[in-house]
Write a protein that holds these residues in place. Structure first.
Motif, short mmCIF file in Angstrom:
data_model
loop_
_atom_site.label_atom_id
_atom_site.label_comp_id
_atom_site.label_asym_id
_atom_site.label_seq_id
_atom_site.Cartn_x
_atom_site.Cartn_y
_atom_site.Cartn_z
N UNK A 177 0.82 -1.20 0.02
CA UNK A 177 -0.04 -0.02 -0.09
C UNK A 177 1.04 1.20 0.02
N UNK A 178 1.78 1.17 0.80
CA UNK A 178 2.83 2.53 0.95
C UNK A 178 3.62 2.68 -0.52
N UNK A 179 3.93 1.58 -1.15
CA UNK A 179 4.51 1.80 -2.51
C UNK A 179 3.59 2.38 -3.45
N UNK A 180 2.27 1.92 -3.48
CA UNK A 180 1.38 2.59 -4.12
C UNK A 180 0.82 3.90 -4.15
N UNK A 181 0.96 4.64 -2.62
CA UNK A 181 0.68 5.86 -2.43
C UNK A 181 2.07 6.68 -2.67
N UNK A 182 3.18 5.95 -2.71
CA UNK A 182 4.41 6.70 -3.23
C UNK A 182 4.25 7.04 -4.58
N UNK A 183 3.55 6.16 -5.37
CA UNK A 183 3.49 6.49 -6.71
C UNK A 183 2.48 7.91 -7.18
N UNK A 184 1.94 8.06 -6.06
CA UNK A 184 1.00 9.58 -6.36
C UNK A 184 1.66 10.79 -5.72
N UNK A 185 2.27 10.59 -4.65
CA UNK A 185 3.06 11.73 -3.91
C UNK A 185 3.83 11.10 -2.86
N UNK A 186 4.81 12.07 -2.29
CA UNK A 186 5.53 11.47 -1.15
C UNK A 186 4.79 11.31 0.18
N UNK A 187 4.92 9.94 0.84
CA UNK A 187 4.25 9.82 2.03
C UNK A 187 5.42 9.30 2.86
N UNK A 188 5.43 9.91 4.11
CA UNK A 188 6.74 9.46 4.98
C UNK A 188 6.21 8.42 5.82
N UNK A 189 7.13 7.44 5.91
CA UNK A 189 6.99 6.39 7.04
C UNK A 189 7.79 6.72 8.20
N UNK A 190 7.12 6.57 9.44
CA UNK A 190 7.75 6.53 10.63
C UNK A 190 7.39 5.21 11.40
N UNK A 191 8.10 4.88 12.42
CA UNK A 191 7.74 3.60 13.38
C UNK A 191 7.46 4.23 14.57
N UNK A 192 6.32 3.29 15.08
CA UNK A 192 5.73 3.89 16.42
C UNK A 192 5.79 2.95 17.23
#
Length: 342
Positions: A177-192
């Motif tokens: 899902x993250x990779x798909x979102x990245x194709x649209x725009x920058x989406x930053x990943x964090x750890x929680x």
């Protein structure tokens, strides 16, 4: 990566006794100091009380920052860098995302893949509003919800005392899902960490997942110029790094990840994770791991290079969104934010 950047490790998504955690500020800070954290971000539900009471600042070797977890019945959202508490009652998801942005803050979807647990008295809290816009990023790896995935009433005690046995890393569906979102725009990943340190014996004699234990597990490392031990300056550095994706997340229970490097360089440009760089002949991606491990270079969601080593180098022949995954002893260890080659 340019030499002026420092690697500072921190814990994000922490609850105190001002919401549903057990710890005082003093107890949380003591655990952070003991764990060697450079920064931490307290995010209680529904309140910025620690901020109003002046908790933000340097506490020995740890910079304490305060945000809020916006917590309706579903679709929880970490709001960082805000000044006014946001009450989600009567708001839809897009409205509270927009309010965080209006205050000049940044926001992260948290525990988007929380598992269903009919056998345990837990509420399911997944993120369903994937049509929302303008969120900064997402909690790619949530320690507590990763731990919960295999847990049921029959093995609960075992996994409380053997928590590492339950930790498997972000689910593949979340990475896709993250990779798909990245194709649209920058989406930053964090750890929680989603730390609560709940008491199971009165007076705090025994806690489930004490703060120190979680502060030594999932960390988000930021790459910034050196701190000046000044609250305003250093807070701005951390939030700028998180906003821009100049960061990576790691499971430091396996091994200390500090020193991980992932960058791109050409004759005219140099980039670190989170940056955008123009494709040009000679553009090279490089990665260096703190120790030999399984390195996976990923372009647009597909593994394009994999090797067991302490580093890799690749001359690029095409544009794309490149990120790095590192596994140690067949366990997930490090996930970087991507470099955008346009």
């Amino acid at each position: 990566m340019s030499k002026e950047y420092k690697d500072y490790k921190g814990a994000i998504h922490i609850h105190s006794r001002y919401s549903d955690g057990s710890g005082t500020l003093k107890e949380i800070v003591a655990s952070a100091n003991r764990a060697g954290l450079d920064y931490l971000i307290i995010t209680d539900h529904h309140t910025l009380r620690h901020k109003r009471e002046g908790a933000e600042g340097w506490h020995k070797g740890t910079l304490v920052l305060v945000g809020q977890e916006i917590s309706p019945k579903a679709n929880h959202y970490l709001a960082l860098g805000i000044e006014q508490t946001i009450k989600p009652e009567g708001m839809d998801v897009q409205e509270y995302i927009d309010e965080v942005n209006r205050q000049g803050g940044l926001g992260f979807i948290v525990h988007p893949d929380s598992p269903k647990k009919r056998s345990l008295p837990l509420r399911e809290r997944p993120w369903s509003a994937w049509g929302a816009k303008n969120f900064t990023g997402l909690e790619l790896w949530s320690y507590m919800y990763d731990w919960l995935t295999p847990v049921n009433l029959f093995n609960l005690v075992y996994y409380i005392f053997r928590p590492a046995r339950a930790i498997k890393g972000p689910p593949q569906s979340a990475l896709q899902r993250w990779d798909r979102l990245l194709q649209e725009r920058p989406v930053v990943a964090i750890g929680g960490v989603d730390a609560h340190a709940r008491n199971i014996i009165p007076l705090g004699i025994l806690k489930i997942f004490p703060y120190f234990q979680l502060f030594s597990a999932i960390r988000t490392h930021v790459l910034v110029p050196p701190f000046k031990l000044d609250l305003n300056h250093d807070r701005a550095l951390i939030y700028s790094a998180l906003r821009g994706g100049h960061s990576y997340l790691s499971y430091d229970y396996l091994a200390e990840a500090s020193g991980l490097r992932f960058g791109a360089k050409s004759k005219d440009e140099e980039a670190i994770m989170g940056d955008e760089v123009r494709f040009s002949p000679g553009l090279t991606l490089t990665a260096t791991s703190p120790q030999s491990a399984d390195l996976r270079l990923i372009r647009n969601g597909q593994v394009i290079m994999e090797r067991k080593d302490s580093g890799l180098e690749m001359l690029l022949t095409e544009s794309g969104i490149y990120r790095l995954e590192v596994r140690l002893e067949e366990k997930p260890w490090i996930f970087t934010n991507p470099i955008y080659v346009r």
